[in-house]
Write an enzyme that holds these catalytic residues in place. Structure first.
Site, PDB file in Angstrom:
ATOM      1  CB  THR A   1      38.827  25.583  44.069  1.00 27.67           C
ATOM      2  OG1 THR A   1      40.122  25.383  43.776  1.00 27.67           O
ATOM      3  CG2 THR A   1      38.368  24.810  45.047  1.00 27.67           C
ATOM      4  CG  ASP A   2      42.746  23.264  41.149  1.00 30.00           C
ATOM      5  OD1 ASP A   2      42.723  24.158  42.040  1.00 30.00           O
ATOM      6  OD2 ASP A   2      43.921  23.668  40.277  1.00 30.00           O
ATOM      7  CD  GLU A   3      43.544  26.010  46.195  1.00 28.47           C
ATOM      8  OE1 GLU A   3      43.773  25.587  47.267  1.00 28.47           O
ATOM      9  OE2 GLU A   3      43.637  26.944  45.693  1.00 28.47           O
TER      10      GLU A   3
ATOM     11  CE1 TYR B   1      38.534  28.795  48.579  1.00 32.24           C
ATOM     12  CE2 TYR B   1      40.549  27.617  47.844  1.00 32.24           C
ATOM     13  CZ  TYR B   1      39.360  28.283  47.429  1.00 32.24           C
ATOM     14  OH  TYR B   1      38.760  28.612  46.123  1.00 32.24           O
TER      15      TYR B   1
ATOM     16  CE  LYS C   1      34.635  27.104  46.335  1.00 32.67           C
ATOM     17  NZ  LYS C   1      33.536  28.011  46.042  1.00 32.67           N
TER      18      LYS C   1
HETATM   19  P1  NAD Z   1      37.035  36.563  45.701  1.00 26.48           P
HETATM   20  O1  NAD Z   1      37.695  36.475  47.020  1.00 26.48           O
HETATM   21  O2  NAD Z   1      37.920  37.564  44.562  1.00 26.48           O
HETATM   22  O3  NAD Z   1      35.643  37.198  45.751  1.00 26.48           O
HETATM   23  C1  NAD Z   1      34.644  36.738  46.383  1.00 26.48           C
HETATM   24  C2  NAD Z   1      33.369  37.548  46.353  1.00 26.48           C
HETATM   25  O4  NAD Z   1      32.496  37.095  47.184  1.00 26.48           O
HETATM   26  C3  NAD Z   1      33.616  39.019  47.028  1.00 26.48           C
HETATM   27  O5  NAD Z   1      33.112  40.064  46.288  1.00 26.48           O
HETATM   28  C4  NAD Z   1      33.090  39.031  48.450  1.00 26.48           C
HETATM   29  O6  NAD Z   1      32.752  40.385  48.820  1.00 26.48           O
HETATM   30  C5  NAD Z   1      31.789  38.054  47.873  1.00 26.48           C
HETATM   31  N1  NAD Z   1      31.555  37.422  49.459  1.00 26.48           N
HETATM   32  C6  NAD Z   1      32.264  36.765  50.445  1.00 26.48           C
HETATM   33  N2  NAD Z   1      31.454  36.356  51.311  1.00 26.48           N
HETATM   34  C7  NAD Z   1      30.298  36.642  51.056  1.00 26.48           C
HETATM   35  C8  NAD Z   1      29.032  36.298  51.647  1.00 26.48           C
HETATM   36  N3  NAD Z   1      28.992  35.925  52.827  1.00 26.48           N
HETATM   37  N4  NAD Z   1      27.798  36.656  51.103  1.00 26.48           N
HETATM   38  C9  NAD Z   1      27.893  37.354  49.857  1.00 26.48           C
HETATM   39  N5  NAD Z   1      28.923  37.561  49.326  1.00 26.48           N
HETATM   40  C10 NAD Z   1      30.162  37.342  49.804  1.00 26.48           C
HETATM   41  O7  NAD Z   1      36.768  35.341  44.842  1.00 26.48           O
HETATM   42  P2  NAD Z   1      37.454  34.672  43.297  1.00 26.48           P
HETATM   43  O8  NAD Z   1      38.770  34.781  43.077  1.00 26.48           O
HETATM   44  O9  NAD Z   1      36.642  35.928  42.477  1.00 26.48           O
HETATM   45  O10 NAD Z   1      36.401  33.433  43.318  1.00 26.48           O
HETATM   46  C11 NAD Z   1      35.331  33.400  43.064  1.00 26.48           C
HETATM   47  C12 NAD Z   1      34.739  31.857  43.201  1.00 26.48           C
HETATM   48  O11 NAD Z   1      35.517  31.139  42.222  1.00 26.48           O
HETATM   49  C13 NAD Z   1      35.068  31.212  44.783  1.00 26.48           C
HETATM   50  O12 NAD Z   1      33.799  30.360  44.910  1.00 26.48           O
HETATM   51  C14 NAD Z   1      36.483  30.408  44.546  1.00 26.48           C
HETATM   52  O13 NAD Z   1      36.375  29.307  45.215  1.00 26.48           O
HETATM   53  C15 NAD Z   1      36.248  30.015  43.107  1.00 26.48           C
HETATM   54  N6  NAD Z   1      37.491  29.752  42.401  1.00 26.48           N
HETATM   55  C16 NAD Z   1      38.668  30.872  42.441  1.00 26.48           C
HETATM   56  C17 NAD Z   1      39.806  30.680  41.617  1.00 26.48           C
HETATM   57  C18 NAD Z   1      40.831  31.548  41.588  1.00 26.48           C
HETATM   58  O14 NAD Z   1      41.945  31.222  41.432  1.00 26.48           O
HETATM   59  N7  NAD Z   1      40.476  32.873  42.126  1.00 26.48           N
HETATM   60  C19 NAD Z   1      39.888  29.293  40.974  1.00 26.48           C
HETATM   61  C20 NAD Z   1      38.914  28.576  41.210  1.00 26.48           C
HETATM   62  C21 NAD Z   1      37.773  28.452  41.692  1.00 26.48           C
HETATM   63  P1  TYD Z   2      47.746  31.698  45.557  1.00 22.11           P
HETATM   64  O1  TYD Z   2      47.758  32.896  44.433  1.00 22.11           O
HETATM   65  O2  TYD Z   2      47.542  31.966  47.066  1.00 22.11           O
HETATM   66  O3  TYD Z   2      46.841  30.523  45.160  1.00 22.11           O
HETATM   67  P2  TYD Z   2      46.567  28.999  45.831  1.00 22.11           P
HETATM   68  O4  TYD Z   2      47.420  28.916  46.954  1.00 22.11           O
HETATM   69  O5  TYD Z   2      45.075  29.048  45.828  1.00 22.11           O
HETATM   70  O6  TYD Z   2      46.988  28.080  44.513  1.00 22.11           O
HETATM   71  O7  TYD Z   2      49.065  31.128  45.346  1.00 22.11           O
HETATM   72  C1  TYD Z   2      49.799  30.451  44.389  1.00 22.11           C
HETATM   73  C2  TYD Z   2      50.967  29.680  44.479  1.00 22.11           C
HETATM   74  O8  TYD Z   2      52.022  30.669  44.974  1.00 22.11           O
HETATM   75  C3  TYD Z   2      50.845  28.810  45.767  1.00 22.11           C
HETATM   76  O9  TYD Z   2      51.458  27.453  45.631  1.00 22.11           O
HETATM   77  C4  TYD Z   2      51.543  29.638  46.917  1.00 22.11           C
HETATM   78  C5  TYD Z   2      52.285  30.550  46.284  1.00 22.11           C
HETATM   79  N1  TYD Z   2      52.639  31.922  46.804  1.00 22.11           N
HETATM   80  C6  TYD Z   2      54.070  32.241  46.999  1.00 22.11           C
HETATM   81  O10 TYD Z   2      54.999  31.563  46.772  1.00 22.11           O
HETATM   82  N2  TYD Z   2      54.160  33.526  47.643  1.00 22.11           N
HETATM   83  C7  TYD Z   2      53.142  34.345  47.864  1.00 22.11           C
HETATM   84  O11 TYD Z   2      53.535  35.459  48.466  1.00 22.11           O
HETATM   85  C8  TYD Z   2      51.891  33.848  47.583  1.00 22.11           C
HETATM   86  C9  TYD Z   2      50.654  34.747  47.919  1.00 22.11           C
HETATM   87  C10 TYD Z   2      51.567  32.492  47.326  1.00 22.11           C
END
Ligand code: NAD
Ligand code: TYD
Length: 363
Positions: A144-146, A170, A174
């Site tokens: 992630t970018d975070e 988080y 990561k």
């Molecule tokens: P998500 O939370 O929707 O899904 C995570 C999945 O991992 C779920 O299916 C969960 O059951 C599984 N999981 C959790 N713990 C586990 C374990 N111990 N063993 C096996 N499986 C396990 O997450 P997402 O949004 O699909 O993100 C997927 C990946 O992409 C993550 O690594 C996240 O850090 C990265 N990522 C997400 C975003 C975003 O905006 N959602 C952006 C950049 C990177």
């Molecule tokens: P989120 O979807 O939780 O992603 P991330 O924190 O990983 O960027 O949140 C996106 C942005 O929206 C973040 O700045 C927090 C804000 N946010 C709210 O303002 N209200 C909410 O209820 C949630 C879930 C997020």
């Protein structure tokens, strides 16, 4: 990218971790549309995992779901030796910042210890390959970018060379996993690739994250909780563009490298919520008052990062990837998907979801 180039590359089995989650399930479905290779999906099925997303995959020969935890090394060892994947694409993680603030331990366990276990087993498995197979093997870590921390209003976007400065549990978990992946390449030569992507949105996203939460609350006439002043900035990428970028890095990325992925779509949270309100008014019909009236400013998230922005020049120039969707086209598809998939929404918004919403937003 040409379908034929995917086909020639994807002859064998790939192992996906976390494939029942938001991005993982989009990735599996996109991958299976483009290739005939076998896919093994290892997922623990936490609250965020949903096998309904993968119904089309279950009909495909070669697709296998394995219910398991990435911290279980014995399980990983036997799975790798039985299915012999040519690549591991590692999505499994705890992924929600607010949950990491309330309970960081699971983030350390899955994101750090789990990635360590997977790297250890991948190293053992890769070490036993013939030299040809070992040269082709890839371990792709999805991050992630975070990890880069927070930007000021005039700072340039994050590049691959930006120093890590994670601010939430988080992001720290990561960042630690990214460092382990880097070390396994540097020390043992494991052929790794790391991708760091900005905020995703699209179908199957669990409605604890900003965009699906706001769509569903707007539809239900519920308050729209904007943290702080709503001026925090995120870069947004449509999930299918992210999946396409991961497939591109897997196919063409240089071993040991990291690639930043972003949509060149910096938006303030308040602007996102307002545009969702307008779109829901337009697509679901007005409920009398405009849905913007539901916006409610609530207490800020502790340590809330002010701005993220991604410089995706490297992946664009080196690998020729570019996002296909603009924010305007992607958000419209996303709102429409949530409108059309009431049953999916009903299934995920019961039990633990209700409990989370009550605990988190009650204050
Ligand atoms: P998500 O939370 O929707 O899904 C995570 C999945 O991992 C779920 O299916 C969960 O059951 C599984 N999981 C959790 N713990 C586990 C374990 N111990 N063993 C096996 N499986 C396990 O997450 P997402 O949004 O699909 O993100 C997927 C990946 O992409 C993550 O690594 C996240 O850090 C990265 N990522 C997400 C975003 C975003 O905006 N959602 C952006 C950049 C990177
Ligand atoms: P989120 O979807 O939780 O992603 P991330 O924190 O990983 O960027 O949140 C996106 C942005 O929206 C973040 O700045 C927090 C804000 N946010 C709210 O303002 N209200 C909410 O209820 C949630 C879930 C997020």
């Amino acid at each position: 990218m040409l379908l034929s180039s995917y086909r020639s590359y994807m002859e064998d089995t790939i192992l996906i971790t976390g494939g029942a989650g938001f991005i993982g399930s989009n990735f599996i479905l996109q991958w299976l549309e483009r290739s005939s290779s076998a896919v093994v999906n290892l997922d623990k099925l936490t609250y965020a995992g949903n096998l309904h997303n993968l119904t089309p995959a279950e009909k495909r020969p070669g697709y296998e779901f394995v219910h398991g935890d990435i911290t279980d090394q014995e399980r990983l060892r036997s799975l790798l030796s039985r299915r012999k994947p040519r690549a591991i694409v590692h999505f499994a993680a705890e992924s929600h910042v607010d949950r990491s603030i309330r309970g960081p331990e699971e983030f350390v366990r899955t994101n750090i210890n789990g990635t360590f276990s997977l790297l250890e087993e991948a190293r053992g498995y890769w070490g036993g390959m013939s030299s040809g197979e070992a040269a082709d093997f890839r371990f792709l870590h999805v991050s992630t970018d975070e990890v880069y921390g927070s930007l000021g209003p005039d700072d340039p976007p994050f590049a691959e060379t930006t120093a890590y400065a994670p601010n939430s549990p988080y992001a720290a978990s990561k960042a630690a996993s990214d460092h382990l992946v880097r070390a396994y390449h540097h020390t043992y030569g494991l052929p790794t690739l790391t991708t760091n992507c900005s905020n995703n949105y699209g179908r199957f996203q669990f409605p604890e994250k900003l965009i699906p939460l706001m769509i569903l609350n707007a539809l239900g006439g519920k308050p729209l909780p904007v943290y702080g002043d709503g001026q925090n900035v995120r870069d947004w990428l449509y999930v299918e563009d992210h999946c396409d970028a991961i497939a591109t890095v897997l196919e063409k990325g240089r071993v040991g490298q990291t690639y930043n992925i972003g949509g060149w779509n910096e938006k303030r949270n308040l602007d996102i919520v307002q545009s969702i309100c307008d779109m829901v008014d337009e697509m679901a019909g007005s409920r009398g008052a405009p849905r913007r009236d539901l916006i409610s400013f609530v207490k800020d998230r502790p340590g809330h990062d002010r701005r993220y922005a991604m410089d995706a020049t490297k992946i664009e120039h080196e690998l020729g990837w570019r996002p296909k969707e603009t924010f305007e086209t992607g958000i419209r598809k996303t709102v429409q998907w949530y409108l059309n998939n009431e049953e999916w929404v009903r299934n995920v918004t019961s039990g633990s979801y209700r409990q989370w919403i009550e605990t988190h937003y009650s204050s």
